[in-house]
Write a protein that holds these residues in place. Structure first.
Motif, PDB file in Angstrom:
ATOM      1  N   SER A 397       0.839  -1.213   0.000  1.00 51.00           N
ATOM      2  CA  SER A 397       0.000   0.000   0.000  1.00 51.00           C
ATOM      3  C   SER A 397       0.866   1.251   0.000  1.00 51.00           C
ATOM      4  CB  SER A 397      -0.898   0.012   1.241  1.00 51.00           C
ATOM      5  OG  SER A 397      -0.117   0.190   2.412  1.00 51.00           O
ATOM      6  N   GLY A 398       0.225   2.366  -0.250  1.00 54.93           N
ATOM      7  CA  GLY A 398       0.918   3.656  -0.169  1.00 54.93           C
ATOM      8  C   GLY A 398       1.852   3.883  -1.327  1.00 54.93           C
ATOM      9  N   GLY A 399       2.878   4.661  -1.083  1.00 55.98           N
ATOM     10  CA  GLY A 399       3.824   4.960  -2.150  1.00 55.98           C
ATOM     11  C   GLY A 399       4.592   6.231  -1.852  1.00 55.98           C
ATOM     12  N   LEU A 400       5.603   6.483  -2.661  1.00 53.26           N
ATOM     13  CA  LEU A 400       6.487   7.632  -2.501  1.00 53.26           C
ATOM     14  C   LEU A 400       6.698   8.275  -3.860  1.00 53.26           C
ATOM     15  CD1 LEU A 400       8.406   9.030  -0.363  1.00 53.26           C
ATOM     16  CD2 LEU A 400      10.201   7.525  -1.230  1.00 53.26           C
ATOM     17  N   SER A 401       6.725   9.589  -3.902  1.00 50.44           N
ATOM     18  CA  SER A 401       6.952  10.302  -5.158  1.00 50.44           C
ATOM     19  C   SER A 401       8.299   9.923  -5.767  1.00 50.44           C
ATOM     20  CB  SER A 401       6.957  11.816  -4.923  1.00 50.44           C
ATOM     21  OG  SER A 401       5.751  12.270  -4.391  1.00 50.44           O
ATOM     22  N   PRO A 402       8.364   9.790  -7.083  1.00 52.43           N
ATOM     23  CA  PRO A 402       9.673   9.567  -7.712  1.00 52.43           C
ATOM     24  C   PRO A 402      10.509  10.844  -7.752  1.00 52.43           C
ATOM     25  CG  PRO A 402       7.940   9.645  -9.368  1.00 52.43           C
ATOM     26  CD  PRO A 402       7.261   9.676  -8.048  1.00 52.43           C
ATOM     27  N   ALA A 403       9.811  11.999  -7.819  1.00 50.89           N
ATOM     28  CA  ALA A 403      10.495  13.292  -7.910  1.00 50.89           C
ATOM     29  C   ALA A 403       9.473  14.398  -7.656  1.00 50.89           C
ATOM     30  CB  ALA A 403      11.122  13.479  -9.292  1.00 50.89           C
ATOM     31  N   PRO A 404       9.920  15.588  -7.247  1.00 46.24           N
ATOM     32  CA  PRO A 404       8.978  16.692  -7.042  1.00 46.24           C
ATOM     33  C   PRO A 404       8.424  17.211  -8.360  1.00 46.24           C
ATOM     34  CG  PRO A 404      11.230  17.450  -6.727  1.00 46.24           C
ATOM     35  CD  PRO A 404      11.301  15.966  -6.891  1.00 46.24           C
ATOM     36  N   THR A 405       7.123  17.526  -8.372  1.00 36.95           N
ATOM     37  CA  THR A 405       6.498  18.080  -9.566  1.00 36.95           C
ATOM     38  C   THR A 405       5.495  19.164  -9.179  1.00 36.95           C
ATOM     39  OG1 THR A 405       4.642  16.517  -9.585  1.00 36.95           O
ATOM     40  CG2 THR A 405       6.654  15.849 -10.761  1.00 36.95           C
ATOM     41  N   VAL A 406       5.182  20.020 -10.153  1.00 40.78           N
ATOM     42  CA  VAL A 406       4.151  21.044  -9.967  1.00 40.78           C
ATOM     43  C   VAL A 406       2.779  20.389  -9.855  1.00 40.78           C
ATOM     44  CG1 VAL A 406       3.012  23.038 -11.032  1.00 40.78           C
ATOM     45  CG2 VAL A 406       5.507  22.821 -11.131  1.00 40.78           C
ATOM     46  N   LEU A 407       2.563  19.297 -10.610  1.00 37.06           N
ATOM     47  CA  LEU A 407       1.280  18.590 -10.550  1.00 37.06           C
ATOM     48  C   LEU A 407       1.012  18.098  -9.127  1.00 37.06           C
ATOM     49  CD1 LEU A 407      -1.198  17.510 -12.029  1.00 37.06           C
ATOM     50  CD2 LEU A 407       0.128  15.442 -12.581  1.00 37.06           C
ATOM     51  N   GLU A 408       2.050  17.590  -8.462  1.00 40.19           N
ATOM     52  CA  GLU A 408       1.887  17.176  -7.066  1.00 40.19           C
ATOM     53  C   GLU A 408       1.492  18.357  -6.184  1.00 40.19           C
ATOM     54  OE1 GLU A 408       2.454  14.206  -5.150  1.00 40.19           O
ATOM     55  OE2 GLU A 408       4.101  13.122  -6.100  1.00 40.19           O
ATOM     56  N   GLY A 409       1.967  19.548  -6.541  1.00 39.68           N
ATOM     57  CA  GLY A 409       1.583  20.734  -5.792  1.00 39.68           C
ATOM     58  C   GLY A 409       0.096  21.004  -5.911  1.00 39.68           C
TER      59      GLY A 409
END
Length: 425
Positions: A397-409
């Protein structure tokens, strides 16, 4: 994720209540006095869902000293100068107007578990059948010599409870001399919001990059390594803030010379800075400690995880950052919101003579802004394990971002508005 989708997923934590009609509510529930102490993510959500799960028959009173809810998640953006306090502030009045919750603007000074009474700062005494205590955290200033006085004098700030200090810390950063140094210290875990200090370092660096390009950010971390999202934060520091952010693990702050703005370390040499943002060790909220609920090393509250009832006192349910967390369970606003729903469902079930849900599920998502627009996240799912009497993370379950993005913002702001509506709307 829209609001309906968010609430639908949250309902998994309390699925036992689905399909039960208002006519089945027992008289004990209708007559019970339920007090909720603290209007943060845990308390506000608990008050609302106690009413919702009881088909608006439970008598719920929320005791909260502040006139408005201010979100700790997203408050680092105010320190970084890209958002305002107004954008993270919500009124409490919807809870009374829409859900029929009685709100008392006051503070609790004592709880008598034997008499089942609560005394308010105003002098009034209230009786309860069930109490929900969600007091957040307290800061143990005495774990850093000189910090209490430095904070009283306004030289050091924590801003770990969103409010006036949040604005004051931004002003200190904005007024810092050209080429000055901002220091943030991090206590040994557990503490409120594991990635919060690292996000704050990013926010201050983001501000300095625009307004004080020679400024420095120094992170003094008592922990062995970055506690949350280590790889992501370190990559951001190297790529976006090279030469600006310096991270020093195993650096435990033990004192502060406020007059000279010097930070004293347990092992290493002293450090001089211009802005001091020193975070001491944390513990359960003051009322939980005073009442004797904090029975885990005098710092945190042990609870029965199936209903969040204190193991020290019957009929007092404790939520959020004050509790001794289960393995891999973060002290986060989202998690407090989840605790509240499980506790509310259990309280309604207990007062109605029903079986409490034997297998509640909690979800958590934590977003961290690495600048004013880009974000990384970590998510997890936790299910109650009856054999071990604790919550265990669900494999895969869950997960971690591969990299920062504006979409995640964009997702992060969607999450914020959804959870504020879920807790207060």
């Amino acid at each position: 994720m829209d609001r309906r989708h968010f609430i639908g997923h949250s309902a998994a934590a309390v699925g036992l209540l689905a399909g039960l009609s208002g006519q089945t509510r027992a008289a004990s529930l209708q007559k019970a006095e339920i007090l909720v102490i603290g209007g943060g993510y845990g308390g506000a959500t608990a008050a609302k869902y106690l009413r919702m799960f009881s088909n608006n028959t439970a008598r719920v009173t929320l005791i909260e000293p502040n006139t408005s809810f201010i979100s700790c998640p997203m408050s680092n953006l105010v320190i970084g100068g890209s958002r305002t306090m107004a954008e993270i502030t919500s009124p409490y009045d919807t809870l009374s107007k829409r859900h029929g919750i009685k709100i008392i603007q006051d503070s609790v000074v004592s709880i008598d578990p034997t008499q089942k009474t609560v005394k308010l700062a105003s002098g009034k005494t209230l009786r309860y059948d069930k109490a929900v205590v969600s007091p957040g955290i307290s800061l143990n200033m005495n774990t850093i010599e000189g910090l209490a006085q430095a904070n009283k004098d306004g030289i050091t700030l924590q801003a770990w409870k969103a409010g006036a200090e949040t604005v004051a810390l931004h002003k200190q950063v904005a007024a810092m001399r050209e080429g000055g140094t901002y220091v943030i210290s991090i206590p040994e875990a557990p503490y409120r919001c594991p990635p919060g200090p690292y996000e704050r370092a990013c926010q201050v660096a983001s501000y300095l990059k625009q307004h004080n390009s020679k400024g420095k950010v120094l992170i003094l971390d008592a922990n062995q390594d970055v506690v949350s999202k280590a790889g992501l934060f370190k990559k951001v520091w190297a790529e976006q803030y090279a030469g600006m952010i310096e991270y020093l693990p195993k650096h435990n702050v033990v004192g502060v010379d406020a007059k000279n703005k010097i930070v004293k370390l347990e092992v290493q040499d002293d450090v001089k800075a211009d802005v001091l943002n020193l975070l001491p060790q944390m513990a359960a909220g003051e009322i939980a400690v005073k009442t004797g609920l904090a029975n885990s090393n005098g710092r945190w509250v042990n609870v029965n995880y199936i209903n969040f009832e204190s193991t020290a006192q019957k009929d007092i349910h404790v939520l959020g950052d004050s509790i001794q967390i289960a393995p891999l369970m973060p002290k986060s606003g989202h998690m407090a919101n989840q605790h509240a729903k499980v506790a509310a469902a259990a309280i309604v079930a207990e007062l109605s003579g029903w079986e409490v849900n034997p297998a509640p599920v909690l979800t958590n998502t934590c977003y961290s802004f690495v600048n004013s627009r880009e974000v990384v996240h970590v998510a997890s799912v936790h299910q109650y394990n009856a054999a071990e009497k604790t919550y265990k993370t669900v494999p895969g379950s869950g997960g971690l971002s591969p990299a920062p993005t504006v979409l995640e913002g964009i997702y992060a702001w969607g999450w914020a508005h959804n959870i504020w509506a879920d807790s207060l709307g």
